[in-house]
Design an enzyme around this catalytic site. Structure first.
Site, PDB file in Angstrom:
ATOM      1  N   ASP A  60      -2.891   2.349  -6.258  1.00 49.50           N
ATOM      2  CA  ASP A  60      -1.857   2.444  -5.217  1.00 49.50           C
ATOM      3  C   ASP A  60      -1.817   1.249  -4.273  1.00 49.50           C
ATOM      4  O   ASP A  60      -1.197   1.330  -3.210  1.00 49.50           O
ATOM      5  CB  ASP A  60      -2.032   3.731  -4.409  1.00 49.50           C
ATOM      6  CG  ASP A  60      -3.314   3.713  -3.586  1.00 49.50           C
ATOM      7  OD1 ASP A  60      -4.258   3.026  -3.981  1.00 49.50           O
ATOM      8  OD2 ASP A  60      -3.367   4.398  -2.560  1.00 49.50           O
ATOM      9  N   GLU A  61      -2.472   0.162  -4.605  1.00 54.70           N
ATOM     10  CA  GLU A  61      -2.475  -1.018  -3.735  1.00 54.70           C
ATOM     11  C   GLU A  61      -2.364  -2.269  -4.570  1.00 54.70           C
ATOM     12  O   GLU A  61      -3.028  -2.383  -5.607  1.00 54.70           O
ATOM     13  CB  GLU A  61      -3.820  -1.119  -2.993  1.00 54.70           C
ATOM     14  CG  GLU A  61      -3.945  -0.270  -1.770  1.00 54.70           C
ATOM     15  CD  GLU A  61      -5.288  -0.498  -1.101  1.00 54.70           C
ATOM     16  OE1 GLU A  61      -5.749  -1.644  -1.062  1.00 54.70           O
ATOM     17  OE2 GLU A  61      -5.870   0.496  -0.647  1.00 54.70           O
TER      18      GLU A  61
ATOM     19  N   ASP B  79       0.859  -1.190   0.000  1.00 53.21           N
ATOM     20  CA  ASP B  79       0.000   0.000   0.000  1.00 53.21           C
ATOM     21  C   ASP B  79       0.895   1.240   0.000  1.00 53.21           C
ATOM     22  O   ASP B  79       1.679   1.435   0.924  1.00 53.21           O
ATOM     23  CB  ASP B  79      -0.869  -0.047   1.263  1.00 53.21           C
ATOM     24  CG  ASP B  79      -1.950   1.010   1.282  1.00 53.21           C
ATOM     25  OD1 ASP B  79      -2.967   0.792   1.950  1.00 53.21           O
ATOM     26  OD2 ASP B  79      -1.773   2.064   0.643  1.00 53.21           O
TER      27      ASP B  79
END
Length: 411
Positions: free
Chosen positions: A106-107, A4
Site C-alpha cells: 500500500d505504499e 500511501d
DNA sequence: TCTGGGGTCCTAGGACCC
DNA sequence: TCTGGGGTCCTAGGACCC
C-alpha cells in the site's frame, strides 16, 4: 513523492463491497479488517477513521478492540484483493514516471525528477494523481512531496486522509521538528524510550543532539536516526527488479497448541511447500535454512544452519527444517511455527556433492511437475497423503487466488 | 476466544585461522 | 615462566518497517 493508501486494507474491502452492490461504506462506520480469534489470528490489521476515534490501534487484539467498541464491524482479510488493488495503483502511477518503487502493498515512491515539463509542478501533478486514484479506483491516498524519500514519507504521514503535503528541507524546522520523536521513521518502540531516557522527546531535539553521544548509546542506529531527524537521506527510487529478494519465509499461528513432534513436522511441511514453491519461482536456491518456534507463553527462539549444497527442493528443505526443529525444541506447547530460507543464489548452476548419494534430479523433476499442476489447477490439486485425516492444511501461506472470484470491472 | 505474518539490517559472541 | 592481535565465518537474537 511518497504515495500511501489511506487505511489500505479497509478502504479496498470497502470499495470492493460498494462495487458489488453494498450500500454500506465501511470507511464511514467503526470497522476493522482483522483475523479470526477462534483460530488465534485475532488482531486488528486495519481500522476505519471512525474506529480510530475509539482509540482502536492496528496490531491490538480483536478482543480488546471489541471492548472499546462493542458495535465494531469486523471483516476478514483478503490478500489477493489487496494485491490486485495495489497493482492497479502502480499501473496508474506508471503514467507519471518510469521510476516507481513499491515499498509495500500500500505504499510506493515515485521519482518525479525531470517530469515537470509533462505534468507541471510536483504539487499540481500530485493533485492530478490523487484525484485520478479517487475517481478511477475509488480509494483515497496521501501524497508526500520532497527532495528525498525519507522526507516524502514523513510528509505523507501528516494529516490524513486524502491529503497532499510537502516537506522540503527548508520546512523541516517548522513541520517535522515539533513532532514527538517516535513519529520519526525508524524510531520504534525500543528506540523511543531509550531516546526519552536521554532527554530527547521531539524530532527537533534529536536533530540537535550530538551524534557521538547518540552513537555511544544506540550504536549505528543512533547515527541513522540523527541523520533522519535532520532530513539527511539519499537513497534512490529503485525499481523492484534491482532489489533482489534476500530471503523467503512462511510462518503460522496454529489454532491449537502443538505438543507432539509428528504434528509439528506436518506443519513444517505445509510451510515448506509454500517457501520452496516461491523459491523455485524466483529461480533461486538457498544455502541457509532456519526455523522459528513461539511457545504458548509467547516466548520464542530460532535455530538455523548453513547447508553444504544450496537447494530448492521441497523435500530437502523439509528434511533440514525437521532436523533443526528436533534439535531446538525443548518440549513446550507450541503456538506458532516458522520456516525461512536465505543466502539465496541462482538455481541455474549447482555444485554437486561427491558424497551425497543424491536424488536431486528426481526431486527437481517432481517439484517441477507439482508446481506446474498447482499453477494450472490450483494449489490444492496435489497434496501429501500424510495430511489425510490430519485436519491440518496441507499447504500454508501464499495468496490462494481460487478462494475468491476475480475482481471485476473498475479495478 | 488476548496478542499475525512478511520482510531487512545490525550486533554480540564463539570458533577458527594465521 | 602464563596466556597477543588481526581477521573471517557462523549462529542467535533483537531492532525496525509495512
Amino acid at each position: 513523492m511518497h504515495i500511501d493508501v489511506n487505511s489500505a486494507y479497509l478502504s479496498w474491502e470497502s470499495v470492493y463491497r460498494l462495487q458489488h452492490g453494498s450500500t454500506l461504506d465501511l470507511r464511514e462506520i467503526p470497522s476493522v479488517v482483522g483475523g479470526d480469534p477462534v483460530s488465534r489470528h485475532g488482531i486488528v490489521l486495519a481500522k476505519s477513521i471512525p474506529a480510530k476515534k475509539y482509540k482502536i490501534k492496528t496490531g491490538e487484539s480483536i478482543f480488546s478492540a471489541l471492548q472499546k467498541c462493542p458495535s465494531l464491524v469486523i471483516v476478514p482479510p483478503r490478500y489477493d484483493l489487496y494485491l490486485q488493488c495495489s497493482n492497479s495503483l502502480i499501473q496508474l502511477l506508471e503514467e507519471y514516471s518510469p521510476a516507481i518503487q513499491r515499498y509495500s502493498v500500500d505504499e510506493c515512491f515515485l521519482d518525479y525528477t525531470n517530469m515537470e515539463c509533462h505534468f507541471g509542478s510536483p504539487l499540481s501533478a500530485a493533485h492530478a494523481i490523487k484525484e485520478r486514484i479517487k475517481t478511477e479506483l475509488g480509494f483515497t491516498v496521501n501524497i508526500g512531496i520532497s527532495s528525498n524519500k525519507l522526507l516524502a514519507k514523513m510528509a505523507s504521514d501528516f494529516e490524513k486522509p486524502d491529503k497532499i503535503h510537502t516537506l522540503y528541507p527548508h520546512e523541516i524546522g517548522e513541520k517535522m521538528w515539533p513532532l514527538p520523536v517516535e513519529d520519526l521513521f525508524m524510531v520504534g518502540r525500543a528506540t523511543a524510550p531509550k531516546l526519552r531516557r536521554l532527554g530527547i522527546y521531539t524530532i527537533g531535539e534529536l536533530a540537535k543532539a550530538n551524534p557521538k553521544f547518540l552513537y555511544q548509546h544506540l550504536k549505528s542506529h543512533g547515527i541513522l536516526v540523527w541523520n533522519f531527524a535532520n532530513g539527511i537521506e539519499n537513497s534512490s527510487v529503485t525499481k523492484e527488479k534491482s532489489a533482489p529478494v534476500k530471503g523467503i519465509g512462511n510462518s503460522t499461528t496454529i489454532s491449537f497448541d502443538v505438543t507432539d513432534r509428528r504434528t509439528a513436522h506436518l506443519i513444517l511441511l505445509s510451510l515448506v511447500e509454500t517457501v520452496a514453491m516461491r523459491l523455485r519461482n524466483e529461480e533461486c536456491c538457498a544455502k541457509l535454512i532456519s526455523i522459528y518456534i513461539k511457545t504458548n507463553d509467547f516466548r520464542h527462539y530460532s535455530h538455523q544452519r548453513k547447508i553444504e549444497t544450496a537447494t530448492d527442493c521441497t523435500n530437502h528443505i523439509f528434511k533440514y527444517a525437521c532436523k533443526l526443529f528436533d534439535e531446538a525444541w525443548k518440549g513446550e506447547p507450541i503456538r506458532h511455527l516458522g520456516v525461512r530460507v536465505s543466502e539465496l543464489c541462482s538455481n541455474q548452476f549447482a555444485q554437486l556433492s561427491l558424497f551425497d548419494a543424491s536424488d536431486t534430479q528426481k526431486q527437481k523433476a517432481v517439484d517441477k511437475s507439482i508446481d506446474a499442476l498447482r499453477l494450472r489447477y490450483g494449489s490444492r490439486v496435489v497434496f501429501r497423503a500424510s495430511f489425510l485425516h490430519s485436519r491440518l492444511k496441507p499447504i500454508t501461506g501464499g495468496v490462494m487466488e481460487e478462494d475468491y472470484p476475480i475482481m471485476s470491472s473498475i479495478l
